[in-house]
Write a protein that holds these residues in place. Structure first.
Motif, short mmCIF file in Angstrom:
data_model
loop_
_atom_site.label_atom_id
_atom_site.label_comp_id
_atom_site.label_asym_id
_atom_site.label_seq_id
_atom_site.Cartn_x
_atom_site.Cartn_y
_atom_site.Cartn_z
N VAL A 1 0.81 -1.22 0.00
CA VAL A 1 0.00 0.00 0.00
C VAL A 1 0.85 1.27 0.00
CG1 VAL A 1 -1.98 -1.10 1.11
CG2 VAL A 1 -0.21 0.00 2.52
N ALA A 2 2.18 1.14 0.13
CA ALA A 2 3.05 2.31 0.04
C ALA A 2 3.43 2.55 -1.42
CB ALA A 2 4.30 2.12 0.89
N THR A 3 3.85 3.76 -1.72
CA THR A 3 4.23 4.10 -3.10
C THR A 3 5.34 3.19 -3.60
OG1 THR A 3 3.66 6.41 -2.68
CG2 THR A 3 5.08 5.95 -4.57
N ASN A 4 5.12 2.57 -4.73
CA ASN A 4 6.05 1.66 -5.39
C ASN A 4 6.24 0.35 -4.63
OD1 ASN A 4 6.53 3.01 -7.75
ND2 ASN A 4 8.58 3.72 -7.22
N ALA A 5 5.38 0.02 -3.69
CA ALA A 5 5.41 -1.26 -2.96
C ALA A 5 6.81 -1.61 -2.48
CB ALA A 5 4.86 -2.39 -3.85
N PRO A 6 7.42 -0.79 -1.59
CA PRO A 6 8.80 -1.04 -1.16
C PRO A 6 8.92 -2.32 -0.34
CG PRO A 6 7.78 0.61 0.23
CD PRO A 6 6.81 0.35 -0.88
N ARG A 7 10.14 -2.85 -0.27
CA ARG A 7 10.42 -4.06 0.49
C ARG A 7 10.62 -3.71 1.96
NH1 ARG A 7 12.28 -9.21 -0.17
NH2 ARG A 7 13.70 -10.05 1.42
N LEU A 8 10.05 -4.51 2.86
CA LEU A 8 10.31 -4.41 4.29
C LEU A 8 11.19 -5.56 4.73
CD1 LEU A 8 6.84 -3.49 5.91
CD2 LEU A 8 8.65 -1.96 5.11
N GLU A 9 12.11 -5.26 5.64
CA GLU A 9 12.93 -6.27 6.30
C GLU A 9 12.86 -5.98 7.79
OE1 GLU A 9 16.85 -6.25 4.68
OE2 GLU A 9 16.15 -6.37 2.60
N THR A 10 12.04 -6.73 8.49
CA THR A 10 11.74 -6.45 9.89
C THR A 10 12.24 -7.58 10.78
OG1 THR A 10 9.75 -5.23 9.26
CG2 THR A 10 9.90 -5.95 11.55
N ASP A 11 12.90 -7.19 11.87
CA ASP A 11 13.33 -8.14 12.90
C ASP A 11 13.21 -7.38 14.22
OD1 ASP A 11 14.36 -10.10 14.46
OD2 ASP A 11 16.36 -10.11 13.57
#
Length: 505
Positions: A446-456
Motif C-alpha cells: 500500500v506504500a508508493t512503489n510497494a517497497p520491500r520491508l525487512e523487519t526483525d
C-alpha cells in the motif's frame, strides 16, 4: 377529577378528625372506609380504561415499528411495578400521619412491556442502537538508534505508527466511535469512524492529523433464528489473520505484526462475507469472554467472502475480485488432566487470492495488476494464566525490485511468536506482561512503489488496568527495520520506549 376530589376529602377528614368532638372514633373509621372503597373503585375504573387504550395502541404501527417487521424486545423498558414491590409500604393508620400520603396518592401506572405476543410498545430507534468507543494516546521515545540518516539510508520508522520519528512526542493513535444495534430480529448494523487519521501534503510536504475517516460500515443479515449463519454486507474486516481480525481495543501489543498486517493494511475492504459458528464453538468463546480473555471477535468459526481487493478506502482498479477465507476452531483441553482444566487451544488457517495495483511514484496507479495471494496459520493458547500466540504466512505479492527499478511479483514470508502471563488480581488491578518476536521479508503493497520491508523486532511490555475504563501499556522494543521507501536501503536499528493510555467508553 372525582378521584382527586375524593382523595382531597379523605385528606381533610384525616386532618380535621381530632377537632371533630361530636363524632365518635367508630363513625370516623366507617367514613374513612367508605372513602377508601370509593377511591379503589375509581382507580380500578381508570386502569381498565388505560389497559383498553394500550391494547388498542398495540394493534397499530403508529410509526414506531421497525420498517422490516414486528416489534422486538425493548432494551430500555422500565421495571414493572407489582403489588409485591410495595408490600413493605405501611397501611393507612388513623393515628400515624406518615401513612396518610400513601393512602391519598393513586396507584402508580403500569409501564408498557415489550415482548412477543404482548401487544406492547415496540422499541424506538434510540433503544435499538448503542454508542461506544475508545481513544488511544501514545508517546514514543527513542533511547538510541538511527532516527535520522542521510539520503538513501533507512531511518527508524514503523509502518504502523507515524509517531515513531526523531521528533515525535504525544500522538493520538486511534479515536473511535461505534454506532451499532439490531434494527430487526435478523438485521444488525455497525458503523465506525476513526477521528485520528493523518492526511499528507496539506502544506507542501507537511501532513495534518486527526481527520475523520470511515473504518466500518456494514450490515449483518442472519439467515436463521439462532444467528449462527449470517451474511455481512459493506466495508468490513476481511477474514485473513487472527490478529488482523482482533480489535485494537482488545489487542495486547501496541501494533499488529508486519508480516500478517502487510496482507491487508487497514484490515478492511468493501465486499460480502458469509460466517457460520456452531453452537458448541460459540459456547467456548462465550466462556472465554466471560473470563475476560482477549478474543479476536466473533467473525465465525468459518468465514469466506469476496471483496474489491484494493484495501481500505481505496477505489477499485480492476474487475477482478479478491476471495478470502478463514477457519478457526477452539479446543477445550479439560480432558487432558487437572493441569489443563479450563485451558483452550485455538488453531486455524486463512488464505486469499487477489490482484493488486499499487501506487507508483510517477503518479497514479500501476496499470498492471500483480498477483497477491497468501496462506497463513495461527494458534492461540489462551493465558490461564500462561499463554502463547503465534501466526505465520507465506505468499507472493508486488514488491519494488531495486535492480530493474520496477515493481515485480516476489515471494514473501514472516510471522510472530508471543508469550503472555495473566494476573487478575493485584494492587494495581489486572495486568498482563508479554514478550513478542516478529520477522518479515516482503513488500508493503500500500506504500508508493510497494517497497520491500525487512523487519526483525523484539518487544516486551506490560498492560495493566487500574480501573475498568482505563488501560495503560508500557513497552520496550529493539527494532531493526527497513524503511518503507524504495529510495532508502539497509536496516535502521534502535531502542524505543513506548507508552499508551487507552480510555474505553
Amino acid at each position: 377529577m372525582k378521584q382527586r376530589l375524593l382523595a382531597a376529602a379523605l385528606g381533610w377528614s384525616a386532618v380535621l378528625m381530632p377537632c371533630a368532638q361530636a363524632q365518635t372514633v367508630a363513625e370516623l373509621q366507617r367514613q374513612i372506609d367508605e372513602l377508601k372503597a370509593m377511591i379503589k373503585a375509581q382507580a380500578e375504573s381508570g386502569r381498565g380504561t388505560r389497559a383498553t387504550a394500550v391494547r388498542t395502541a398495540g394493534r397499530t404501527d403508529a410509526g414506531t415499528r421497525p420498517a422490516a417487521g414486528r416489534p422486538v424486545t425493548s432494551a430500555v423498558g422500565a421495571p414493572a411495578v407489582t403489588r409485591a414491590a410495595h408490600a413493605d409500604r405501611p397501611a393507612f393508620v388513623i393515628d400515624r400521619p406518615e401513612t396518610w400520603i400513601d393512602a391519598l396518592l393513586p396507584p402508580a401506572p403500569q409501564p408498557l412491556v415489550d415482548g412477543p405476543g404482548s401487544g406492547g410498545r415496540p422499541k424506538t430507534w434510540f433503544e435499538r442502537l448503542s454508542l461506544r468507543g475508545y481513544t488511544q494516546m501514545r508517546v514514543n521515545e527513542t533511547f538510541s538508534g538511527d532516527t535520522t540518516a542521510p539520503a538513501g539510508r533507512s531511518r527508524l520508522r514503523s509502518v504502523h505508527d507515524g509517531g515513531v520519528t526523531d521528533r515525535g512526542n504525544f500522538t493520538f493513535r486511534r479515536v473511535r466511535l461505534v454506532l451499532q444495534g439490531d434494527i430487526h430480529d435478523r438485521v444488525f448494523i455497525y458503523l465506525q469512524p476513526d477521528f485520528a487519521v493523518n492526511v499528507a501534503n496539506q502544506a507542501g510536504t507537511e501532513g495534518r492529523g486527526n481527520f475523520a475517516q470511515l473504518r466500518d460500515a456494514f450490515a449483518d443479515v442472519f439467515l436463521d433464528d439462532e444467528r449462527r449463519t449470517k451474511l455481512r454486507f459493506g466495508q468490513q474486516k476481511v477474514p485473513y489473520g487472527w490478529e488482523n481480525l482482533q480489535s485494537s481495543q482488545n489487542r495486547l501489543t501496541l501494533d499488529r505484526s508486519d508480516a500478517i498486517n502487510s496482507a491487508l493494511p487497514g484490515e478492511r475492504d468493501i465486499g460480502i462475507t458469509a460466517y457460520y459458528t456452531p453452537w458448541h464453538v460459540q459456547g467456548i468463546w462465550d466462556r472465554l469472554a466471560k473470563d475476560g480473555q482477549k478474543l479476536f471477535g466473533n467473525y465465525g468459526a468459518f468465514g469466506v467472502g469476496i471483496y474489491n481487493g484494493q484495501t481500505l478506502n481505496r477505489a477499485e482498479r480492476n474487475d477482478d475480485l479478491m476471495v478470502a477465507g478463514m477457519v478457526t476452531w477452539p479446543f477445550a483441553l479439560d480432558g487432558l488432566g487437572e493441569v489443563f482444566k479450563g485451558q483452550v487451544l485455538e488453531v486455524g488457517a486463512s488464505a486469499y487470492r487477489n490482484r493488486f495495483q499499487p501506487e507508483i511514484r510517477t503518479g497514479g496507479v500501476s496499470p498492471r495488476a500483480f498477483d497477491d495471494s497468501r496462506v497463513g496459520l495461527h494458534a492461540i493458547l489462551y493465558p490461564q494464566p500462561f499463554g502463547l500466540q503465534a501466526e505465520w504466512n507465506w505468499g507472493r505479492g508486488p514488491e519494488y525490485d531495486v535492480v530493474s527499478r520496477m515493481i515485480a511479483e516476489k515471494p514473501l514470508s514472516g510471522g510472530y511468536v508471543q508469550a503472555m502471563f495473566r494476573v487478575d488480581h493485584s494492587v494495581v488491578g489486572p495486568f498482563m506482561p508479554y514478550a513478542r518476536w516478529q520477522t518479515y521479508d516482503g513488500g508493503w503493497k500500500v506504500a508508493t512503489n510497494a517497497p520491500r520491508l525487512e523487519t526483525d523486532e523484539v518487544e516486551v511490555g506490560i498492560e495493566f488496568q487500574p480501573i475498568k475504563p482505563i488501560e495503560v501499556t508500557l513497552a520496550y522494543a529493539r527494532m531493526k527495520r527497513r524503511e518503507a521507501d524504495e529510495r532508502r536501503f539497509g536496516q535502521a536499528e534502535g531502542h524505543l520506549f513506548r507508552g499508551q493510555l487507552q480510555v474505553n467508553y
